[in-house]
Design a protein around this motif. Structure first.
Motif, PDB file in Angstrom:
ATOM      1  N   ALA A 298       0.810  -1.222   0.000  1.00 39.09           N
ATOM      2  CA  ALA A 298       0.000   0.000   0.000  1.00 39.09           C
ATOM      3  C   ALA A 298       0.840   1.267   0.000  1.00 39.09           C
ATOM      4  O   ALA A 298       0.301   2.375  -0.011  1.00 39.09           O
ATOM      5  CB  ALA A 298      -0.929   0.001   1.214  1.00 39.09           C
ATOM      6  N   VAL A 299       2.166   1.118  -0.007  1.00 43.60           N
ATOM      7  CA  VAL A 299       3.063   2.272   0.087  1.00 43.60           C
ATOM      8  C   VAL A 299       3.586   2.636  -1.297  1.00 43.60           C
ATOM      9  O   VAL A 299       4.050   1.772  -2.047  1.00 43.60           O
ATOM     10  CB  VAL A 299       4.245   1.959   1.032  1.00 43.60           C
ATOM     11  N   ALA A 300       3.504   3.917  -1.637  1.00 46.31           N
ATOM     12  CA  ALA A 300       4.131   4.398  -2.874  1.00 46.31           C
ATOM     13  C   ALA A 300       5.635   4.373  -2.678  1.00 46.31           C
ATOM     14  O   ALA A 300       6.157   4.931  -1.712  1.00 46.31           O
ATOM     15  CB  ALA A 300       3.648   5.815  -3.184  1.00 46.31           C
ATOM     16  N   LYS A 301       6.346   3.714  -3.585  1.00 44.81           N
ATOM     17  CA  LYS A 301       7.771   3.531  -3.342  1.00 44.81           C
ATOM     18  C   LYS A 301       8.579   3.597  -4.629  1.00 44.81           C
ATOM     19  O   LYS A 301       8.044   3.493  -5.738  1.00 44.81           O
ATOM     20  CB  LYS A 301       8.009   2.191  -2.640  1.00 44.81           C
ATOM     21  N   ASP A 302       9.889   3.775  -4.434  1.00 44.30           N
ATOM     22  CA  ASP A 302      10.828   3.747  -5.543  1.00 44.30           C
ATOM     23  C   ASP A 302      11.957   2.785  -5.168  1.00 44.30           C
ATOM     24  O   ASP A 302      11.835   2.014  -4.211  1.00 44.30           O
ATOM     25  CB  ASP A 302      11.364   5.149  -5.851  1.00 44.30           C
ATOM     26  N   ASN A 303      13.046   2.819  -5.891  1.00 44.49           N
ATOM     27  CA  ASN A 303      14.126   1.865  -5.654  1.00 44.49           C
ATOM     28  C   ASN A 303      14.799   2.025  -4.288  1.00 44.49           C
ATOM     29  O   ASN A 303      15.465   1.110  -3.808  1.00 44.49           O
ATOM     30  CB  ASN A 303      15.189   2.000  -6.752  1.00 44.49           C
ATOM     31  N   SER A 304      14.633   3.193  -3.679  1.00 43.95           N
ATOM     32  CA  SER A 304      15.299   3.434  -2.395  1.00 43.95           C
ATOM     33  C   SER A 304      14.373   3.311  -1.195  1.00 43.95           C
ATOM     34  O   SER A 304      14.807   3.458  -0.050  1.00 43.95           O
ATOM     35  CB  SER A 304      15.928   4.834  -2.391  1.00 43.95           C
ATOM     36  N   SER A 305      13.083   3.057  -1.426  1.00 44.42           N
ATOM     37  CA  SER A 305      12.103   3.064  -0.335  1.00 44.42           C
ATOM     38  C   SER A 305      12.412   2.037   0.741  1.00 44.42           C
ATOM     39  O   SER A 305      12.383   2.336   1.940  1.00 44.42           O
ATOM     40  CB  SER A 305      10.692   2.828  -0.894  1.00 44.42           C
ATOM     41  N   MET A 306      12.699   0.808   0.313  1.00 43.76           N
ATOM     42  CA  MET A 306      12.956  -0.243   1.295  1.00 43.76           C
ATOM     43  C   MET A 306      14.205   0.060   2.108  1.00 43.76           C
ATOM     44  O   MET A 306      14.227  -0.106   3.330  1.00 43.76           O
ATOM     45  CB  MET A 306      13.080  -1.599   0.605  1.00 43.76           C
ATOM     46  N   GLY A 307      15.246   0.546   1.442  1.00 45.64           N
ATOM     47  CA  GLY A 307      16.481   0.885   2.142  1.00 45.64           C
ATOM     48  C   GLY A 307      16.266   1.983   3.167  1.00 45.64           C
ATOM     49  O   GLY A 307      16.815   1.922   4.279  1.00 45.64           O
ATOM     50  N   LYS A 308      15.459   2.965   2.813  1.00 48.61           N
ATOM     51  CA  LYS A 308      15.175   4.057   3.750  1.00 48.61           C
ATOM     52  C   LYS A 308      14.386   3.560   4.958  1.00 48.61           C
ATOM     53  O   LYS A 308      14.618   3.994   6.090  1.00 48.61           O
ATOM     54  CB  LYS A 308      14.397   5.173   3.036  1.00 48.61           C
ATOM     55  N   PHE A 309      13.443   2.641   4.696  1.00 50.46           N
ATOM     56  CA  PHE A 309      12.652   2.114   5.813  1.00 50.46           C
ATOM     57  C   PHE A 309      13.534   1.283   6.735  1.00 50.46           C
ATOM     58  O   PHE A 309      13.409   1.350   7.961  1.00 50.46           O
ATOM     59  CB  PHE A 309      11.486   1.266   5.288  1.00 50.46           C
ATOM     60  N   VAL A 310      14.432   0.503   6.157  1.00 51.51           N
ATOM     61  CA  VAL A 310      15.371  -0.273   6.965  1.00 51.51           C
ATOM     62  C   VAL A 310      16.225   0.653   7.820  1.00 51.51           C
ATOM     63  O   VAL A 310      16.434   0.408   9.020  1.00 51.51           O
ATOM     64  CB  VAL A 310      16.265  -1.157   6.069  1.00 51.51           C
ATOM     65  N   ASP A 311      16.724   1.740   7.210  1.00 51.33           N
ATOM     66  CA  ASP A 311      17.534   2.706   7.963  1.00 51.33           C
ATOM     67  C   ASP A 311      16.737   3.295   9.126  1.00 51.33           C
ATOM     68  O   ASP A 311      17.273   3.507  10.220  1.00 51.33           O
ATOM     69  CB  ASP A 311      18.011   3.827   7.037  1.00 51.33           C
TER      70      ASP A 311
END
Length: 440
Positions: A298-311
């Motif tokens: 349900a989240v609008a994301k790009d190639n860096s979204s997962m990395g940012k959430f992990v951070d």
């Protein structure tokens, strides 16, 4: 199952002081201003013969006498529902109030042990004035001074005697117990249904539909599990003032029974303060942990979204850098298949034993490459290490100065053990003992 003891009463009667006195440390924030309890409202108490959970219901700030009564009713109703034993605390210096009378009337109607305690009775004059509390029509009240530890022991003796009888249940060592915890509406029940493959829990988009912890045994890839879906962090009707005081009780109970804890986070809302508290409960309990970021679809994301959430998770949960993270959608089933594989990995590390020879080889390399800081002007010497427990893995390290080992050096040793042996997803406990305990 631990009995639950709740402390209820008006603001500023000394609930947090009594809370701290019973648990034996200054855990709650105590101040003379009413309604100052902000942080931890619960504690698992293990210093007496019978372990129990203690809850302080502080945290609401009355604006008027009418609102005060309403809020006290809410707190007392929650105590009646969740607690096994209730301590109703009143103020001996302020005397008997209308709010005390109303709540006492409520408590007399319930079928649970209620102990009426009058606090701040720290002298004969106050004790004489405290006799007015018999006007409540109770058989006995307990004059105490939480600040000076007067009368608290007598109160606790009777509280302990009122605990419900419990029957010890043999633990099934082959059964991996998995608790699912999280805030309201993060998708816990939907996740449980997805893992089980059928509609076991009623999944509803309205927060708080799960009312009780539900255990479901199941088998996956020929391995046996017990899935504990906890009502956990929930809202009950309109009783919302400082609701987390009681809403965490089921989560605490579930975490205590679990081997592995799935900490479910709502991807749409991000990491919240309540998420950090829930994770803290699991960490303090010494459980293997897995962060499950749900509603990722349900989240609008790009190639860096997962990395940012992990951070973000690593920043907010620095003390749990060992815990793995999975991104899933319970609704669509996206990546949910990876969860049980991660649970198996965590359980393997949670129950892992390391040989004394391998452990001391790594331990020796660690202390030789980085010496411990001096303590009281003396060098800290280490002798050897040995593993003494699992669930979580625990190690005893023998040294000439157990109290001189700085927490930063302890963290260094834990990191070296992780690098060498894994232990992903599980806390590690190090205990330092003096040379007199070492084998000669």
């Amino acid at each position: 199952m631990r009995p639950i003891v709740a402390i209820v009463g008006r603001p500023n009667v000394g609930k947090s002081t009594l809370f701290n006195r019973i648990i034996g440390e200054r855990k709650a924030i105590v101040d003379d201003m009413p309604g100052v309890t902000r942080d931890r409202n619960y504690a698992n108490v293990d210093r007496f013969d019978v372990p129990f959970t203690l809850i302080d219901t502080g945290g609401f700030e009355p604006i008027s006498q009418e609102l005060l009564l309403q809020q006290m009713r809410s707190q007392s109703q929650l105590a009646m529902e969740e607690a096994d034993v209730i301590i109703f605390l009143m103020d001996g210096r302020a005397g008997l109030t209308a709010a005390d009378r109303e709540v006492a009337g409520m408590l007399r109607k319930i079928r649970k042990p209620v102990f009426y305690a009058v606090n701040k009775v720290d002298g004969e004059k106050v004790e004489a004035l405290a006799t007015e509390f018999y006007d409540l029509g109770i058989d006995r009240f307990y004059p105490v001074s939480a600040a000076h530890n007067r009368g608290v022991g007598d109160l606790l003796d009777d509280v302990f005697a009122a605990f419900p009888s419990t029957v010890a249940v043999a633990e099934d060592e082959e059964l991996t117990k998995v608790a699912v915890v999280g805030r309201p509406n993060v998708g816990k029940s939907s996740l449980v249904n997805r893992l089980l493959g059928f509609e076991r829990s009623v999944a509803n988009p309205q927060a708080g539909t799960t009312r009780d912890s539900i255990d479901t045994p199941f088998t996956c890839n020929k391995k046996r599990y017990l899935l504990i879906d906890t009502a956990g962090i929930r809202r009950k009707g309109k009783v919302s003032l400082k609701i987390e005081t009681y809403s965490v009780v089921d989560a605490l109970r579930s975490i205590e029974r679990a081997d592995v804890v799935l900490i479910v986070i709502n991807a749409e809302e991000g990491v919240t303060e309540q998420d950090t508290k829930i994770a803290g409960y699991a960490y303090e309990a010494g459980r293997a942990c897995l962060f499950v970021v749900n509603k990722w679809d349900a989240v609008a994301k790009d190639n860096s979204s997962m990395g940012k959430f992990v951070d973000r998770i690593r920043t907010e949960f620095k003390y749990m850098a060992f815990a793995p993270i999975v991104f899933v959608s319970a609704k669509s089933g996206q990546r949910t298949g990876s969860i049980m594989a991660e649970v198996d990995k965590l359980m393997a590390q949670y129950t892992k034993r390391v040989s004394t020879a391998d452990l001391n080889r790594v331990f020796k390399e660690a202390i030789e490459s980085h010496h411990a800081p001096l303590a009281t002007g003396r060098r800290v010497k280490f002798y050897y290490a040995t593993q003494v427990s699992v669930k979580p893995p625990g190690f005893v390290i023998f040294t000439n100065q157990p109290e001189g080992v700085h927490f930063s050096y302890e963290r260094y040793l834990i990191n070296r053990f992780r690098e060498a042996f894994g232990f992903a997803g599980t806390p590690l406990h190090l205990m330092f003992r003096g040379r007199e305990h070492a084998k000669k």
